[in-house]
Enzyme design. Sequence first.
Site, PDB file in Angstrom:
ATOM      1  N   TYR A  18       2.690  52.220 -22.257  1.00 29.05           N
ATOM      2  CA  TYR A  18       3.516  51.670 -21.192  1.00 29.05           C
ATOM      3  C   TYR A  18       3.942  50.263 -21.582  1.00 29.05           C
ATOM      4  CZ  TYR A  18       4.873  49.957 -16.530  1.00 29.05           C
ATOM      5  OH  TYR A  18       5.555  49.431 -15.464  1.00 29.05           O
ATOM      6  N   ASP A  53       2.613  45.078 -28.239  1.00 27.10           N
ATOM      7  CA  ASP A  53       2.645  44.785 -26.813  1.00 27.10           C
ATOM      8  C   ASP A  53       1.217  44.463 -26.391  1.00 27.10           C
ATOM      9  OD1 ASP A  53       2.800  44.601 -24.124  1.00 27.10           O
ATOM     10  OD2 ASP A  53       3.751  46.544 -23.781  1.00 27.10           O
ATOM     11  N   LYS A  75      -0.119  39.202 -17.904  1.00 24.14           N
ATOM     12  CA  LYS A  75      -1.463  39.283 -17.321  1.00 24.14           C
ATOM     13  C   LYS A  75      -2.310  38.008 -17.532  1.00 24.14           C
ATOM     14  CE  LYS A  75      -0.861  44.086 -16.817  1.00 24.14           C
ATOM     15  NZ  LYS A  75      -0.431  45.239 -17.568  1.00 24.14           N
TER      16      LYS A  75
HETATM   17  C1  PLP Z   1       1.135  45.683 -17.544  1.00 27.34           C
HETATM   18  C2  PLP Z   1       1.809  45.968 -18.803  1.00 27.34           C
HETATM   19  C3  PLP Z   1       3.198  45.753 -18.970  1.00 27.34           C
HETATM   20  C4  PLP Z   1       4.086  45.358 -17.849  1.00 27.34           C
HETATM   21  O1  PLP Z   1       3.806  44.095 -17.325  1.00 27.34           O
HETATM   22  P1  PLP Z   1       4.341  43.737 -15.866  1.00 27.34           P
HETATM   23  O2  PLP Z   1       3.910  42.303 -15.676  1.00 27.34           O
HETATM   24  O3  PLP Z   1       3.704  44.695 -14.928  1.00 27.34           O
HETATM   25  O4  PLP Z   1       5.808  43.877 -15.887  1.00 27.34           O
HETATM   26  C5  PLP Z   1       3.726  45.952 -20.232  1.00 27.34           C
HETATM   27  N1  PLP Z   1       2.965  46.359 -21.261  1.00 27.34           N
HETATM   28  C6  PLP Z   1       1.644  46.569 -21.131  1.00 27.34           C
HETATM   29  C7  PLP Z   1       0.847  46.999 -22.315  1.00 27.34           C
HETATM   30  C8  PLP Z   1       1.021  46.423 -19.903  1.00 27.34           C
HETATM   31  O5  PLP Z   1      -0.278  46.681 -19.771  1.00 27.34           O
END
Ligand code: PLP
Length: 429
Positions: A144, A239, A267
């Site tokens: 994701y 990511d 995060k």
């Molecule tokens: C949470 C997450 C996102 C998206 O971040 P948001 O702040 O919710 O837009 C993208 N990549 C990874 C791996 C994530 O865990």
Amino acid sequence: MNTIRSANLFEEAKQIIPGGVNSPVRAFKSVGGNPLFIEKGKGSKIYDVDGNEFIEYIGSWGPHLFGHNPRFIKDALIKAIENGTSFGAPTELEVKIAKLIIDLVPSVEMIRMVNSGTEATMSAVRAARGYTGKEKFIKFEGCYHGHADYFLIKAGSGALTLGIPTSPGVTKGNAADTLLADYNNIDSVKRLVKANKNEIAAVIIEPVAGNMGVVRADNKFMEDLRNICNEEKIVLIFDEVMTGFRLSAQGAQGIYYIKPDLVTFGKIIGGGLPVGAFGGKKEIMEIIAPAGPVYQAGTLSGNPLAMTAGYAALTHIKNHPEVYDELEQKSAYLEMGFKENMKKLRKNFALNRVGSMMTLFFFEGNVNSFQAAVKSDTTLFGKYFHEMLTRGIYLAPAQFEAIFVSTAHSNQDLDKTIKANFESLKGIV
Ligand SMILES: *Cc1c(COP(=O)(O)O)cnc(C)c1O
């Protein structure tokens, strides 16, 4: 457990907010029942509007490495707010946080702040496309990367549990440039690279996946991926929105010893406020406006309050490298407890853990791919979730998520969780 006020609020919310929530996974859809409305959090605990107390392992879906509302972030925020909340002009703190991240993460030579993980990944792919002049990119099934159109192709997290592999509203045109490979399967990458020679701008990957549940990429797979990207002049994007500053002060880069060309954060980097960032090689990052022609902007990007919380969190990490040993010990203790419980119950569900990220898959077998993860019994997970909740343990309300251990979890919290795990499993298997 009394949940009347939460139930009433949810009824009201559903009339005026789609599905009653501002982000889908919060709605308990995949586990059944109503979401709890939270009033406050402190350390390892959260409290709902009906006065129930929970030891919780969501940590706002990742940011709370030190538990809820740690003193050093709260104090920094209170001080910062005295000077105003936003200027839309540069501040010294933006220079300081950029320096700190560059200092901590070896692959980052330049960094741009944004407001969410989604913005970070979106902008990183745009930078890679602008830099290479190529349009396609590879993502892995079950990973994701936020909710930008071209990422919502067999995405993980909420998109996975809700069964919307490709969301309506995403055009064919948008989907066409997204190539899908299998996680931990280098041949699937080689095939795509061969079939799309000189057309691939980037490969984006969660180096330790957390959004199909926790699945670690093999070292060899990551090395091969790095080599293919070098040979084919493809920008490798880690990511690390979830793994950044969670697995180590260098994120997943600290456990693989492989440098990506670009990396995305979110995060933890915001210390609990809305922040994201993307960074990497200077040569690529200099393509971003106003240094270069690739447009990227944000009214509230680098916001003083968000930067304050993030700077406080990252400074704490820098000054206390031992937090990762503490997290490892606590998480290993939890893992061991869960494993002993399963042994007693003669169950062998897959329990994947990397550092303070962990997922108990309701599948008896090895989970090292998306195909294996989705074999999990999500109905059984739903039952388990509610059994744990009744015992005061609040887990992520979906099978394909990680639970996060924080430094605020006490030994007592962990023992209570292990006991609840035993009773919950016993009740359902
Ligand atoms: C949470 C997450 C996102 C998206 O971040 P948001 O702040 O919710 O837009 C993208 N990549 C990874 C791996 C994530 O865990």
